[in-house]
Design a protein around this motif. Structure first.
Motif, PDB file in Angstrom:
ATOM      1  N   GLY A 199     119.009  64.861  27.814  1.00 43.70           N
ATOM      2  CA  GLY A 199     118.408  64.336  29.031  1.00 43.70           C
ATOM      3  C   GLY A 199     118.297  62.820  29.007  1.00 43.70           C
ATOM      4  N   ALA A 200     118.030  62.240  30.183  1.00 38.73           N
ATOM      5  CA  ALA A 200     117.925  60.785  30.296  1.00 38.73           C
ATOM      6  C   ALA A 200     116.700  60.241  29.581  1.00 38.73           C
ATOM      7  N   THR A 201     115.586  60.994  29.583  1.00 43.96           N
ATOM      8  CA  THR A 201     114.387  60.528  28.888  1.00 43.96           C
ATOM      9  C   THR A 201     114.647  60.395  27.395  1.00 43.96           C
ATOM     10  N   HIS A 202     115.412  61.330  26.831  1.00 42.98           N
ATOM     11  CA  HIS A 202     115.781  61.226  25.419  1.00 42.98           C
ATOM     12  C   HIS A 202     116.643  59.989  25.174  1.00 42.98           C
ATOM     13  N   ALA A 203     117.523  59.679  26.118  1.00 40.71           N
ATOM     14  CA  ALA A 203     118.343  58.468  25.974  1.00 40.71           C
ATOM     15  C   ALA A 203     117.466  57.224  25.922  1.00 40.71           C
ATOM     16  N   LEU A 204     116.469  57.157  26.803  1.00 34.45           N
ATOM     17  CA  LEU A 204     115.537  56.029  26.783  1.00 34.45           C
ATOM     18  C   LEU A 204     114.790  55.965  25.460  1.00 34.45           C
ATOM     19  N   ASP A 205     114.438  57.122  24.931  1.00 32.34           N
ATOM     20  CA  ASP A 205     113.706  57.169  23.663  1.00 32.34           C
ATOM     21  C   ASP A 205     114.585  56.709  22.503  1.00 32.34           C
ATOM     22  N   VAL A 206     115.836  57.106  22.511  1.00 31.88           N
ATOM     23  CA  VAL A 206     116.773  56.664  21.471  1.00 31.88           C
ATOM     24  C   VAL A 206     116.898  55.149  21.480  1.00 31.88           C
ATOM     25  N   VAL A 207     117.011  54.569  22.658  1.00 26.40           N
ATOM     26  CA  VAL A 207     117.127  53.106  22.769  1.00 26.40           C
ATOM     27  C   VAL A 207     115.864  52.435  22.234  1.00 26.40           C
ATOM     28  N   SER A 208     114.692  52.926  22.645  1.00 23.67           N
ATOM     29  CA  SER A 208     113.421  52.321  22.224  1.00 23.67           C
ATOM     30  C   SER A 208     113.254  52.386  20.715  1.00 23.67           C
ATOM     31  N   PRO A 223     105.194  48.883  40.607  1.00 23.29           N
ATOM     32  CA  PRO A 223     105.002  50.256  40.168  1.00 23.29           C
ATOM     33  C   PRO A 223     106.258  50.786  39.492  1.00 23.29           C
ATOM     34  N   GLY A 224     106.051  51.739  38.631  1.00 23.30           N
ATOM     35  CA  GLY A 224     107.172  52.270  37.871  1.00 23.30           C
ATOM     36  C   GLY A 224     106.933  53.694  37.453  1.00 23.30           C
ATOM     37  N   TRP A 225     107.866  54.203  36.674  1.00 17.84           N
ATOM     38  CA  TRP A 225     107.831  55.595  36.248  1.00 17.84           C
ATOM     39  C   TRP A 225     106.696  55.794  35.258  1.00 17.84           C
ATOM     40  N   ALA A 226     105.745  56.646  35.615  1.00 23.84           N
ATOM     41  CA  ALA A 226     104.559  56.846  34.790  1.00 23.84           C
ATOM     42  C   ALA A 226     104.914  57.301  33.382  1.00 23.84           C
ATOM     43  N   VAL A 227     105.935  58.125  33.262  1.00 24.20           N
ATOM     44  CA  VAL A 227     106.328  58.643  31.947  1.00 24.20           C
ATOM     45  C   VAL A 227     106.792  57.512  31.036  1.00 24.20           C
ATOM     46  N   GLU A 228     107.463  56.520  31.595  1.00 22.34           N
ATOM     47  CA  GLU A 228     107.949  55.415  30.766  1.00 22.34           C
ATOM     48  C   GLU A 228     106.796  54.586  30.225  1.00 22.34           C
ATOM     49  N   PHE A 229     105.778  54.319  31.052  1.00 21.51           N
ATOM     50  CA  PHE A 229     104.592  53.621  30.556  1.00 21.51           C
ATOM     51  C   PHE A 229     103.980  54.386  29.386  1.00 21.51           C
ATOM     52  N   ALA A 230     103.799  55.694  29.585  1.00 19.49           N
ATOM     53  CA  ALA A 230     103.141  56.518  28.563  1.00 19.49           C
ATOM     54  C   ALA A 230     103.992  56.622  27.302  1.00 19.49           C
ATOM     55  N   ARG A 231     105.299  56.746  27.466  1.00 16.48           N
ATOM     56  CA  ARG A 231     106.185  56.900  26.312  1.00 16.48           C
ATOM     57  C   ARG A 231     106.190  55.640  25.448  1.00 16.48           C
ATOM     58  N   LEU A 232     106.303  54.488  26.083  1.00 15.29           N
ATOM     59  CA  LEU A 232     106.299  53.225  25.333  1.00 15.29           C
ATOM     60  C   LEU A 232     104.948  52.987  24.673  1.00 15.29           C
ATOM     61  N   GLY A 330     121.624  60.842  33.636  1.00 15.52           N
ATOM     62  CA  GLY A 330     121.603  62.248  33.259  1.00 15.52           C
ATOM     63  C   GLY A 330     121.878  63.128  34.459  1.00 15.52           C
ATOM     64  N   PHE A 331     121.722  64.441  34.264  1.00 12.81           N
ATOM     65  CA  PHE A 331     122.102  65.404  35.284  1.00 12.81           C
ATOM     66  C   PHE A 331     120.978  66.360  35.661  1.00 12.81           C
ATOM     67  N   ALA A 332     119.770  66.121  35.147  1.00  7.72           N
ATOM     68  CA  ALA A 332     118.649  67.006  35.463  1.00  7.72           C
ATOM     69  C   ALA A 332     118.271  66.927  36.935  1.00  7.72           C
ATOM     70  N   LYS A 333     118.354  65.753  37.529  1.00  5.04           N
ATOM     71  CA  LYS A 333     117.954  65.589  38.934  1.00  5.04           C
ATOM     72  C   LYS A 333     118.944  66.224  39.890  1.00  5.04           C
ATOM     73  N   ILE A 334     120.217  66.193  39.533  1.00  6.90           N
ATOM     74  CA  ILE A 334     121.269  66.540  40.482  1.00  6.90           C
ATOM     75  C   ILE A 334     121.828  67.938  40.286  1.00  6.90           C
ATOM     76  N   TRP A 339     119.791  72.458  31.492  1.00  7.87           N
ATOM     77  CA  TRP A 339     120.872  72.130  30.573  1.00  7.87           C
ATOM     78  C   TRP A 339     120.520  70.942  29.687  1.00  7.87           C
ATOM     79  N   ARG A 340     119.652  70.085  30.172  1.00  9.14           N
ATOM     80  CA  ARG A 340     119.181  68.918  29.410  1.00  9.14           C
ATOM     81  C   ARG A 340     120.344  68.061  28.885  1.00  9.14           C
ATOM     82  N   VAL A 341     121.184  67.627  29.790  1.00  3.61           N
ATOM     83  CA  VAL A 341     122.297  66.756  29.413  1.00  3.61           C
ATOM     84  C   VAL A 341     122.071  65.374  30.015  1.00  3.61           C
ATOM     85  N   GLY A 342     121.992  64.385  29.148  1.00  2.00           N
ATOM     86  CA  GLY A 342     121.904  62.994  29.561  1.00  2.00           C
ATOM     87  C   GLY A 342     122.861  62.178  28.722  1.00  2.00           C
TER      88      GLY A 342
END
Length: 484
Positions: A199-208, A223-232, A330-334, A339-342
């Motif tokens: 998934g895309a969130t995992h990609a962001l986590d790998v980068v961080s 304003p931004g994605w709440a999950v990104e604030f919390a994850r960082l 990623g492809f979760a939205k579309i 499948w969790r593919v990002g």
């Protein structure tokens, strides 16, 4: 509903209702509860019943009273810490094993975004939920997905995919298809620059985890994605919120941050920004990349909504040529959330480091779904599916906007993409509590700010706000709140 003849008192019933919502994070830490008078009016009980309710919540450690300000939901991390400290006082100093047991499992930091995330799995009353962060599942249904999976579930192929780990960087066929897709968007890249993720969130986590260390400064749009604030925050990063406007991030604020804090990273959503729907302008994109080169920070471009956006929209990674930028999507939205593919596309000099981080976290990613997705792309199925979805979304947006305006809302940003950024004129934390009683889960504006600042804004999903019934209930509740 509260029932006078029930085995529990009204105060016990009301306290249990609030407690369930607090523990399930449907009410986020820091949220202010209604005043005693407001709550009594909303619930049809006496003020003394509300006082008894709030006393129970205080005793459970779920809320805290602020003098002359009211009652606020406590951080559950602090609640667990208090319990651990109480347990520790009764433990002998030499009983270290019991101490470890009492304090195990405590969250490291508060996760305010849990209220929004849990909305993905919470279905109060079976109604379409305005705060939902994705397309409804019925919108994603198709015949070609099952056909794609069946294609790789026959005999020897399924055995090979199941009994062996996949390629570390991801299925070669999928990475080739993704490289072609990115080249069509103006990014000159190769399969060797691409790594698949869960998934895309995992990609962001790998980068961080690859580029940052605890204590580093990171710029994030607000304003931004709440999950990104919390994850960082959970990773120990120091967040620098950058105001997001119609053309892009506030570059003057970014320049000042660079002078004062020397941030290592900037996380941006260029196309159909969540929650505003804004898209990056060419001028802002060029100046942003100049800042990145001048002050030596990397840019992560989250293009989660790529498939519902026109290909000609400005992408930072296309302008930058993947020099100081990393592309995530990623492809979760579309297509298939399950499948969790990002994936991510990165500069050549970073690929091996990013791949090492992926291997340490997940080893490889599921080859079966990656091969099925590659087939969907190569056969043109994904492209046709995305076009149908865009057409349906355009129609839904038109209906939703008309109903929102009729209900007295004002759009703080021009309606576009999947989400609308709506000004209600009332505190949306309080509004969200009231609407939850009616069976509707909202996404209040405070969730999209790093410090959970009170807001009159809320994010709506255009797919799930097409029904007049929701807007009628909303208008009634808002009118009641405005009269007080």
């Amino acid at each position: 509903m509260l029932v006078k003849a029930a085995a529990q008192t009204l105060a016990e019933q009301l306290a249990e209702r609030f407690a369930d919502r607090i523990r399930s994070r449907l009410l986020a830490p820091g949220t202010r509860l209604p005043s005693v008078r407001q709550c009594a009016q909303q619930q049809g009980v006496s003020p003394s019943t509300v006082v008894a309710t709030y006393d129970r919540l205080l005793a459970m450690g779920l809320v805290e009273a602020h003098k002359n300000r009211g009652f606020y939901i406590r951080n559950q991390a602090l609640v667990l810490t208090d319990k651990a400290q109480t347990a520790t006082q009764s433990i002998a100093n030499n009983d270290s094993s019991r101490l470890a047991s009492a304090t195990s499992g405590m969250p490291h930091v508060p996760v305010d975004a849990a209220a929004l995330i849990r909305g993905m799995f919470h279905d109060p009353g079976g109604r379409p939920q305005p705060g939902m962060g994705a397309f409804p599942s019925e919108w994603l249904e198709s015949n070609f997905m099952s056909a794609a999976v069946r294609r790789f579930c026959a005999g020897a192929e399924l055995k090979a995919l199941s009994l062996h780990y996949g390629e570390p960087a991801g299925d070669p066929g999928l990475r080739q298809a993704l490289a072609s897709r990115l080249n069509a968007l103006g990014m000159t890249t190769t399969p060797q620059n691409i790594i698949t993720t869960v998934g895309a969130t995992h990609a962001l986590d790998v980068v961080s985890r690859t580029l940052l260390r605890a204590g580093d400064f990171v710029m994030v749009e607000e304003p931004g994605w709440a999950v990104e604030f919390a994850r960082l925050d959970a990773l120990g990063m120091r967040i620098l919120p950058v105001p997001r406007g119609p053309d892009g991030p506030d570059l003057a604020v970014m320049a000042r941050y660079c002078e004062l804090h020397h941030p290592k990273l900037f996380v941006s959503v260029s196309v159909f920004h969540n929650p505003t729907g804004y898209c990056l302008s060419p001028a802002s994109a060029h100046r942003l990349l100049q800042l990145a080169h001048q002050h030596d920070f990397d840019v992560v471009e989250d293009d989660t909504y790529s498939h519902i956006a026109p290909d000609h929209m400005i992408r930072l990674c296309a302008l930058d040529g993947l020099q100081r930028s990393i592309y995530v999507s990623g492809f979760a939205k579309i297509l298939a959330p399950g499948w969790r593919v990002g994936y991510l596309a990165a500069p050549t000099h970073l690929v091996q480091r990013l791949l090492d981080t992926k291997l340490l976290g997940t080893l490889t990613t599921p080859a079966l779904f990656e091969k099925a997705l590659a087939w969907c792309i190569s056969q043109g199925q994904l492209r046709r599916h995305a076009q149908q979805l865009r057409t349906r979304l355009d129609q839904a947006r038109g209906r939703s906007v008309a109903l929102a305006l009729e209900a007295g809302c004002r759009f703080a940003a021009p309606p576009s993409g999947l989400f609308g950024w709506v000004d209600t004129g009332v505190d949306t934390d309080a509004l969200a509590q009231r609407m939850l009683d009616k069976g509707y889960l909202l996404a209040p504006g405070a969730l999209f700010h790093a410090n959970h600042a009170p807001s009159t804004l809320m994010r709506i999903n255009f797919c799930t706000t097409q029904e007049a019934q929701f807007w009628q209930v909303y208008a009634e509740v808002r009118a009641e709140m405005s009269r007080r």
